[in-house]
Design an enzyme around this catalytic site. Structure first.
Site: not given
Length: 738
Positions: A56, A457, A641
């Site tokens: 399917c 960080d 970042d």
């Protein structure tokens, strides 16, 4: 002004969104998450209730991809939902027609309907047909007792015909889920998984009717009905086990409210959520769930945002507060001005985002689909070959050859293979969502399982970005109270943190007169005829420390340093310890001062840390680790970042992060608690093992079961039991994630 002193005391920029209430920081996360991606193409979601196997998946995805303007299509087998990325000119009606041409019924998903409704209806339908099959099976077995006890001739034929009257309507009615699916497959020109099952039911019933018509000694109506019963039982149990593995997308969709109370001409009118427009006024009573995104225009209350942000504490809401769909109004009535509703609400967009991620193609998904595609024609080839061989071997024993052919048709159905990947991915994403992690990218789970290095960080990630006084006990209460008086006159983060700590300790500010702020230096005033200052070290006549601090000087005396550390994010210590226990290498990279970074690293037990890092240096560090063969998980929240997040093998950012960081990340941490990050790595590893185990279960099943059916050691009934058991085993194995 600047209160922190010394060349090493420049913290990373504080965000204007900081709040005294931690939950308030993450509160608008759902709304901000809704803006993470603005696709150039439109996304259409269709419900495909009859999709149930790997064939399917490939059939529907090919049918959608063939529509002009469609760029991608992914079917989530567990949710029975297909997500289609297409040009704005492509409509849902076009896609529904394409699905119909492939033999599948499809419906556009209505944001006003709970996603579980269709699932519940299917479960009730299967259970009803299962009950009919069970009732008939028991009656036919009672009739068969007389035949097997020695009834002959007319008596035997009578019992056979009575059994036929019961069995044939039962097979037709209870076998409809298989027959309808098979017919749609054949009309679309393909061989779905229900085609061999339907053929087996027809063959079992036909051979029994033939035996009865010919006054044969044995008819197998009991076996035909039992076959139907056990096939239905396997499908129903599989349906229930997959429902238990409720996905994150389904949980989010379940929060959608189908109706809203709209204020029109001063009167309250309950309307469908599809009729609510931007700018409408909506009334939400206590205990009700927010049906829309909006801004509070009247009333005050507290909101429960736990299901969206992971925060358990209620959050105050008043005039001007931003609320998101799915939040619960706890204490007072609120009137909202609608900013988004229905498909445009943050909740619905989040659900779509997760559904697409759950349906993404991974290396395991592709492997399962290729195997299932090869299996479909192989099933019928094996069955017809077995029929021909046993007709020749037994000298024309039609009944025996048909039974073996039917058993092969049933036992070779690769349903377990089709469920091997989606069952695990759905279960894992649901568990992670309940822990407060929203998976944006479909392959993130697979990549997360490969991680060996985690780079964090500092400010806003491992910490809350709010300073915390660390050495109040080192100063006389009088000195602290003087500093308290000066700090109360400033809005600087360090001054506010000092005042908050003194207030919490029960201190009272000294009487300081003529307080004034000197921009860039600090605050000064007169205390008992002596000038006092709170601010930079050099301004106070002292030498700055290698930490974040503000200094108090009284006259010409030696300045006193009030030192600060960034407040840890809840669960940071737990997350670091758990990741280390899993064998991860931990690194801390920050643009903050060395003293502040060192202090945080010492508190968390991180030995590898870097301070004063620029954005390019963070990205370069991640690139170097990657080049060295490491699989890096980057966790960060700031604009500095973003490059590192994008370059990492997989990335996570808090919901309170900047938009750019959230867009670049693969997973979003909805709440404040960091502990779920370690859970995510662990669950991702478990998920990969479960997928591999499911492939092993599927392979072992076929290696053992198929030869047994080919040599005639498995009846159609035994084949039905084995096939159902394999699918259920795969689904239950997916639920073993912890």
């Amino acid at each position: 002004m600047t209160l922190a002193a010394g060349p090493l005391s420049q913290p990373e920029p504080m965000r204007a969104s900081l709040s005294a209430c931690p939950a308030c920081v993450a509160a608008p996360s759902a709304e901000r998450l809704a803006q993470m991606a603005q696709p150039t193409s439109a996304r259409l979601m269709l419900s495909v209730p009859l999709a149930h196997c790997a064939v399917c998946i490939s059939t529907l995805e090919r049918a959608m991809a063939a529509v002009p303007g469609v760029t991608s299509a992914r079917l989530n087998l567990t949710l029975k939902r297909i997500s289609v990325e297409a040009a704005p000119s492509v409509t849902a009606d076009t896609l529904i027609a394409a699905a119909a041409s492939a033999g599948y019924e499809a419906h556009e998903l209505d944001p006003g309907l709970l996603s579980s409704t269709e699932t519940d209806r299917q479960g009730r339908d299967l259970l009803m047909r299962l009950g009919v099959a069970f009732f008939s099976m028991m009656n036919i077995m009672l009739l068969s007792v007389a035949v097997w006890s020695g009834a002959e001739d007319a008596t035997r034929d009578m019992f056979h015909w009575i059994s036929a009257v019961i069995a044939l309507p039962t097979v037709v009615f209870s076998g409809q889920p298989f027959f309808k699916s098979a017919w749609r497959s054949l009309r679309a020109g393909r061989l779905g998984m229900d085609v061999p099952i339907s053929l087996a039911l027809i063959l079992a019933s036909s051979i029994s009717l033939f035996e009865t018509w010919m006054s044969g000694h044995h008819a197998y109506f009991d076996a035909a009905v039992m076959l139907t019963f056990f096939l239905l039982l396997g499908r129903y149990l599989d349906h229930r086990t997959r429902a238990v593995a409720r996905s994150a997308a389904e949980e989010l969709a379940a929060l959608e409210v189908p109706r809203a109370t709209v204020l029109r001409d001063g009167a309250e009118t309950v309307v469908s959520i599809t009729e609510v427009a931007v700018g409408d006024l909506v009334r939400v009573r206590p205990g009700g769930r927010m049906p829309v995104d909006g801004v509070v225009t009247e009333g005050t209350s507290e909101l429960d945002r736990s299901l969206l942000t992971g925060e358990s504490l209620p959050v105050y809401a008043g005039i001007g507060s931003i609320v998101s769909a799915g939040e619960v109004n706890l204490t007072g009535p609120l009137t909202l001005r609608v900013t988004a509703a229905g498909k445009d609400s943050s909740l619905h967009r989040m659900a779509d985002l997760v559904a697409v991620a759950e349906s993404a193609r991974t290396k395991y998904t592709s492997l399962a689909e290729r195997a299932a595609a090869l299996y479909s024609p192989l099933v019928h080839i094996l069955s017809f070959a077995a029929f021909g061989f046993w007709m020749w071997k037994t000298g024309g024993d039609l009944r025996y050859a048909v039974n073996i052919s039917a058993a092969v048709l049933i036992i070779t159905c690769p349903c377990a293979l089709g469920l091997a990947v989606p069952a695990v991915v759905t279960s894992a994403s649901g568990r992670l969502f309940r822990k407060g992690l929203l998976i944006k990218q479909g392959t993130a789970l697979e990549r997360l399982a490969e991680v060996d290095t985690v780079v964090f960080d500092k400010t806003g990630t491992l910490t809350m970005g709010t300073p915390e006084l660390t050495n109040m006990a080192a100063h006389p209460s009088t000195a602290t109270e003087v500093a308290y008086a000066l700090a109360s006159a400033s809005s600087h983060p360090l001054a506010m943190a000092l005042a908050s700590a003194a207030r919490s300790a029960g201190l009272r500010p000294e009487r300081v007169e003529d307080i004034r702020e000197v921009p860039g230096y600090g605050v000064e005033g007169i205390w008992k005829g002596t000038r006092v200052r709170l601010g930079r070290a050099e301004w106070c006549g002292g030498q700055g420390l290698d930490v974040t601090a503000t200094y108090l000087c009284t006259g010409s005396g030696t300045p006193r340093a009030f030192t600060f550390a960034d407040r840890l994010r809840p669960g940071a210590e737990t997350a670091i310890a758990a990741l280390k226990a899993q064998g991860m290498t931990i690194r801390l990279i920050s643009g903050d001062a060395p003293g502040a970074v060192r202090d945080l690293a010492d508190r968390l037990g991180i030995t590898d840390w870097t301070a004063g890092a620029l954005p390019a240096e963070k990205a370069q560090t991640v690139a170097q680790l990657t080049a060295a063969g490491h699989k890096v998980l980057m966790v960060g929240d700031g604009l500095n970042d973003t490059a590192a997040l994008a370059g990492a093998h997989v990335s996570i950012s808090p919901a309170s992060a900047l938009d750019a960081a959230r867009v670049a990340s693969d997973i979003v941490l909805l709440g404040q608690d960091m502990a779920p990050i370690a859970d995510a790595v662990r669950i991702a590893g478990q998920a990969t093992k479960r997928i591999q185990e499911n492939f092993g279960i599927s392979a072992l099943y076929n290696v053992v079961a198929v030869p047994l059916a080919l040599v005639g050691l498995a009846t159609p009934l035994a084949a039905a039991l084995a096939m159902s058991l394999s699918s259920i085993t795969v689904s239950l194995n997916a639920l073993r994630l912890k």
